[in-house]
Motif scaffolding. Structure first.
Motif, short mmCIF file in Angstrom:
data_model
loop_
_atom_site.label_atom_id
_atom_site.label_comp_id
_atom_site.label_asym_id
_atom_site.label_seq_id
_atom_site.Cartn_x
_atom_site.Cartn_y
_atom_site.Cartn_z
N ARG A 107 0.84 -1.19 0.00
CA ARG A 107 0.00 0.00 0.00
C ARG A 107 0.88 1.25 0.00
O ARG A 107 1.61 1.51 0.95
N TYR A 108 0.79 2.02 -1.08
CA TYR A 108 1.53 3.27 -1.19
C TYR A 108 0.53 4.40 -0.99
O TYR A 108 -0.26 4.74 -1.87
N ALA A 109 0.55 4.98 0.20
CA ALA A 109 -0.49 5.93 0.60
C ALA A 109 -0.22 7.31 0.05
O ALA A 109 0.92 7.77 -0.04
N THR A 146 -4.78 5.61 -2.12
CA THR A 146 -3.73 4.65 -1.79
C THR A 146 -3.57 3.70 -2.97
O THR A 146 -4.54 3.04 -3.36
N PRO A 195 -7.93 7.05 0.43
CA PRO A 195 -6.72 7.48 1.13
C PRO A 195 -6.88 7.35 2.63
O PRO A 195 -8.00 7.23 3.14
N LEU A 255 -4.61 2.71 7.05
CA LEU A 255 -3.53 2.10 6.27
C LEU A 255 -3.06 0.83 6.97
O LEU A 255 -2.13 0.86 7.78
#
Length: 561
Positions: A254-256, A261, A287, A436
Motif C-alpha cells: 500500500r503506497y499511501a 492509496t 486514502p 492504512l
C-alpha cells in the motif's frame, strides 16, 4: 497544446530535485509533444534549506532556480500551449506566484498564474523551522480547471503534480480511486526525473546513460499510462528502470497518498516498444484519514575532522589519536569515531596505502564543536602518530537539522486553490478514507530445485535501489526472470538481509513482497538517525545502501549465473 478527445494526456517532468539539470525545462519543452510539464523541487532536506533562507529574508522560501529557468522558456511554453505545474513554491508559493507574474509582465507574455496553499503548519509546531502537510492534487486540479497556465504549490506529494492535471483533464472525482492510483504510480515514476530513464540504474552497463533524457507519461482516462521519453534523448526506459523507480522510497504493497492509496502489488509492467513501458492494472483504495506532516527542527551543531593513517600499524595509530583526543571530547554531547580501512598492503600509491579515521561531534553549543575540536586536533600536528595529517582542518561547526514525521487529520488542513483571478477556493478533504493496514505476505512461488551454486555478488542477478524517508531507509531489490524470482524471494529473507547489512542487525527490518514486480522491498527503521540533515551516517540518504547489498556475496545457483 491539449490532447484530442480519446488521446492520452502527456505529462512530462523536468526536475527531480532543487539543483537538477538547469536546461531540462527548455529541453523537455522542445523535445517533443507535451500537454503538461511538471517540476519537483522539494525534499525533506530542501524544506530545511528553504526555511533557513526564509529566516534571512521573509520574502524568500521558494526555489529561485525555477524562476531563472522559466525566464528562458516561458514564451516557448505559452506558444506550445504547455501548462506548467511545480512545487517550487516551497515555503512561499504565493511569493513565487507573484514573481512569475512579474516575470511574465516583463517578458510581455500573457500567462495566467495560480497557486495552492494550506500546507504550512509552522504555527502548530512551536520551535520548528518548518512544518508542512503533504497535500494532494485536487487544489492543482481546481487551478487548472480555472484556466491557469502556471500552477505553483508548496508541499504537495510528489505524485500530486501528476494526479492534479490528470483529475482536471479527465474529470475524475475524489472517489475514482483506481484511476487516481494509476496516476499516483505514474507520478511516482516521473518524480525523480532521470532516475526513470537510466539514471542511477543498477544495470547501466551497455546503455548510453551519459545524459539521460527526462521522462514523460502518456496517461489514459482509465488511469493506465505509458512511461517514455522524447525521441532522440539519452538513457533508456525499460521495465527495469520503471521497476527501480517504483521501489524507490516506497515500502509495502500500500503506497499511501492524500488522493488515493495505490496498491503496488497490483501494478503490471510490460515493454510496449523501444523506450515505452505500459503501466496498467493498478488498483486504488480510499486514502488514509490523516495527512503526513514533515517537521524540520534545528538539532544543534556538528563538526568533523578526518585523520589520515598511512602504512603500518593502522589500528594502533587510530587508538593513539582517539586517546589523545579523549580529554577534549569529554564535554561534547556526542562524539562518533569511524575507521574506514581504505588502505591495502604493499600499495603502489600513498593514497591507497592510507586509511581514514573520521571523527564527528555534535553539541547544542556551536563554540563547543568549533573551538574544542579545532584546537585539540590541530595541536596534535607534531605530537601524535607517525605521518600525522588531516584531510582538512576542522571549521567552526555548522548547524544540522532534525526531521520528524507527524500527521494531521485531512479535515484539519485548510487546503486552498488561489485561482488566476485571485479567488480563494477551498478544496474539500476526501469523504471516503481507509486506515492504512499492512497487506499480508502473498503466497510464494516454489523454490528452485537444488543444484550447484557459486559464491558470487548478489548484483550479478539482482538490481536494487535505495533511499530515505526521514530516519528510515528502504532497499528495493528486483530480478528480471521468473527463475531468479523463485530463488530471490526464498533466499533474501529479513534474516539474510540483516546478515548482509550488519548495521541493520539491531534495528527493525520489515520485508515486503511484490510478486508482480519480482521484487522485495526492505524497510530499515532508524538507520539514518534523525534524517538526512542530521548527517547520521557515511551515506546520509542511503542512496548507495542498495549497491552495497548488491556487492555482498551469497551462494547463487549456477543456473542463474
Amino acid at each position: 497544446m491539449s490532447p484530442a478527445p480519446g488521446e492520452p494526456l502527456r505529462v512530462g517532468n523536468a526536475s527531480g530535485f532543487y539543483g537538477d539539470r538547469f536546461d531540462a525545462l527548455c529541453e523537455t519543452l522542445t523535445g517533443g509533444e507535451l500537454d503538461v510539464l511538471t517540476g519537483d523541487y522539494l525534499a525533506e532536506l530542501t524544506m530545511l534549506i528553504l526555511a533557513r533562507d526564509r529566516l534571512k529574508d521573509p520574502s524568500a522560501g521558494y526555489a529561485r532556480t525555477f524562476l531563472r529557468q522559466l525566464e528562458e522558456c516561458l514564451g516557448l511554453a505559452h506558444e506550445r500551449g504547455v501548462r506548467i505545474v511545480t512545487n517550487a513554491g516551497g515555503l512561499n508559493p504565493a511569493g513565487l506566484a507573484d514573481a512569475v507574474r512579474r516575470l511574465a509582465d516583463r517578458l510581455g507574455i500573457p500567462v495566467r498564474v495560480a497557486h495552492v496553499e494550506g500546507d504550512d503548519l509552522h504555527g502548530t509546531h512551536p520551535g520548528a523551522l518548518a512544518a508542512h502537510a503533504y497535500l494532494g492534487g485536487f487544489g492543482i486540479a481546481a487551478c487548472l480547471r480555472a484556466g491557469a497556465d502556471v500552477v505553483v504549490t508548496g508541499r504537495v506529494t510528489d505524485a500530486a503534480l501528476v494526479t492534479g492535471p490528470a483529475a482536471a483533464h479527465f474529470g475524475w472525482a475524489p472517489t475514482d480511486h483506481d484511476r487516481l492510483a494509476g496516476a499516483v504510480v505514474a507520478g511516482h515514476v516521473l518524480e525523480c526525473g532521470a532516475q526513470a530513464t537510466g539514471g542511477n540504474y543498477a544495470f547501466f552497463r551497455g546503455a548510453d546513460v551519459r545524459r539521460p533524457g527526462f521522462p514523460l507519461a502518456e496517461i489514459h482516462a482509465d488511469g493506465s499510462s505509458v512511461i517514455t521519453k522524447h525521441p532522440g534523448t539519452g538513457g533508456l526506459v525499460d521495465v527495469g528502470t520503471v521497476t527501480a523507480q517504483l521501489l524507490y522510497e516506497t515500502a509495502g504493497a500500500r503506497y499511501a497518498g492524500p488522493d488515493a492509496t495505490a496498491r503496488l502489488d497490483t501494478v503490471r509492467l510490460s515493454q510496449e516498444g523501444p523506450d515505452r513501458v505500459r503501466v496498467e492494472g493498478v488498483r486504488g483504495e480510499a486514502p488514509p484519514p490523516a495527512l503526513k506532516v514533515g517537521v524540520n527542527r534545528l538539532g544543534g551543531f556538528r563538526n568533523e575532522v578526518v585523520f589520515v593513517l598511512t602504512g603500518l600499524d593502522i589500528e594502533a595509530k587510530a587508538a593513539l589519536v582517539q586517546a589523545q583526543m579523549e580529554g577534549a571530547l569529554g564535554k561534547i554531547a556526542e562524539a562518533r569515531w569511524t575507521l574506514a580501512r581504505t588502505d591495502r598492503p604493499d600499495a603502489d600509491t600513498e593514497e591507497t596505502a592510507s586509511a581514514l579515521l573520521r571523527l564527528v561531534v555534535r553539541d547544542p553549543d556551536q563554540a563547543a564543536v568549533g573551538r574544542a575540536l579545532s584546537g585539540a586536533a590541530v595541536e596534535l600536528a607534531l605530537a601524535s602518530y607517525p605521518g600525522f595529517h588531516v584531510l582538512a582542518p576542522p571549521g567552526k561547526g555548522s548547524p544540522y537539522g532534525v526531521f520528524e514525521a507527524a500527521s494531521v487529520p485531512q479535515d484539519a488542513v485548510a487546503h486552498l486553490a488561489v485561482l488566476p483571478d485571485g479567488s480563494r477556493v477551498p478544496v474539500d478533504p476526501p469523504h471516503d478514507t481507509r486506515p492504512l493496514d499492512a497487506v499480508p505476505e502473498p503466497a510464494l512461488p516454489q523454490p528452485l530445485p537444488p543444484g550447484p551454486v557459486r559464491r558470487a555478488p548478489l548484483g550479478l542477478v539482482a538490481g536494487a535501489r535505495s533511499g530515505d524517508k526521514g530516519g528510515d531507509a528502504n532497499v528495493g531489490v528486483w530480478v528480471r526472470s521468473e527463475q531468479a524470482w523463485r530463488w530471490l524471494v526464498h533466499e533474501l529473507t529479513t534474516d539474510r538481509f540483516r546478515q548482509l547489512i550488519p548495521e541493520s542487525r539491531d534495528l527493525p527490518v520489515t520485508r515486503h513482497v511484490l510478486p508482480n514486480l519480482r521484487a522485495v522491498n526492505f524497510a530499515v527503521e532508524g538507520v539514518l538517525g534523525a534524517g538526512v540533515a542530521s548527517q547520521h551516517r557515511f551515506d546520509p540518504q542511503a542512496k548507495a545502501l542498495g549497491e552495497w547489498l548488491r556487492a555482498r556475496h551469497l551462494d547463487i545457483p549456477e543456473a542463474l549465473l
